[in-house]
Design an enzyme around this catalytic site. Structure first.
Site, mmCIF file in Angstrom:
data_model
loop_
_atom_site.group_PDB
_atom_site.id
_atom_site.type_symbol
_atom_site.label_atom_id
_atom_site.label_comp_id
_atom_site.label_asym_id
_atom_site.label_seq_id
_atom_site.Cartn_x
_atom_site.Cartn_y
_atom_site.Cartn_z
ATOM 1 N N HIS A 5 39.386 5.642 64.775
ATOM 2 C CA HIS A 5 40.547 4.981 64.253
ATOM 3 C C HIS A 5 41.458 4.327 65.630
ATOM 4 O O HIS A 5 41.837 3.144 65.508
ATOM 5 C CB HIS A 5 41.312 5.399 63.863
ATOM 6 C CG HIS A 5 41.497 5.056 62.412
ATOM 7 N ND1 HIS A 5 41.206 3.748 61.547
ATOM 8 C CD2 HIS A 5 43.114 4.913 61.502
ATOM 9 C CE1 HIS A 5 41.898 3.450 61.215
ATOM 10 N NE2 HIS A 5 42.896 3.681 60.834
ATOM 11 N N ASP A 30 38.235 -0.899 64.095
ATOM 12 C CA ASP A 30 37.103 0.301 64.197
ATOM 13 C C ASP A 30 36.658 0.146 63.076
ATOM 14 O O ASP A 30 36.735 -0.633 61.627
ATOM 15 C CB ASP A 30 36.981 1.724 63.414
ATOM 16 C CG ASP A 30 38.995 1.951 63.230
ATOM 17 O OD1 ASP A 30 39.709 1.420 62.873
ATOM 18 O OD2 ASP A 30 38.148 2.308 61.594
#
Length: 191
Positions: free
Chosen positions: A20, A91
């Protein structure tokens, strides 16, 4: 001419080197390659890079992912940066690992960071570089996967992917969105 390059992530050691936080990792690599140093400032860690007469403001928001829009909006206004000169690095579960996709606009794709930026800016008409993290997890384990660290086989490809992200940032700034999309989209790094 000024550009705002935003890498999305969460602050804190527990999030470091997670999927992340790839936006933070990309900016860390770019800053290191440019001999720039991040400084803690309002709404984030900021570094400035000069590139052929252009000024790049690198921003790692400290607002946590779900409130990234506040930091983006603040730095756009503070530095008087136009929306077309903003690039957000994020992401993306929907893209296979090794895939980088540059877009000039689009939905948030379920990503809370993009969702908040869209909400605060009132538009989704800004460039974003989606970094494919894949979706190799069992049902119900999406959060664990996204907040997990890279597998060993992924780690060996990360340096090349980070370098490619650096090339995309430079191309975005010097050649513009359209040419950069043509040059880099559709090329998978891990093959």
């Amino acid at each position: 001419m000024k550009y705002l390059i935003v890498g999305l992530g969460n602050i804190g050691p527990e999030y470091q080197d997670t999927r992340h936080n790839i936006g933070f990792s990309v900016l860390d690599a770019f800053a290191e390659a440019s001999n720039a140093v991040f400084e803690d400032m309002r709404y984030g860690a900021v570094a400035e890079v000069k590139l052929k007469g252009r000024s790049l403001v690198l921003l790692k928001p400290n607002t946590y992912m779900n409130l990234s829009g506040k930091a983006v909006s603040y730095w756009m206004q503070r530095e008087k940066i136009a929306l077309e000169n903003v690039l957000v690095i994020v992401d993306d579960l929907a893209l296979p690992f090794g895939t980088l996709r540059l877009r000039g606009q689009g939905s948030d794709g379920g990503h809370n960071g993009l969702k908040n930026i869209n909400l605060i800016l009132g538009t989704d008409n800004y460039a974003r570089l989606r970094f494919g993290i894949g979706n190799v997890f069992s049902k119900g384990y999406q959060i664990d996967y996204v907040l997990g660290t890279w597998h060993e086989d992924e780690q060996k490809h990360l340096p090349a992917m980070l370098h490619r992200c650096e090339e995309i940032i430079v191309s975005f700034v010097l050649q513009g969105l359209g040419k950069t999309m043509t040059m880099f989209n559709g090329k998978v790094i891990t093959e």
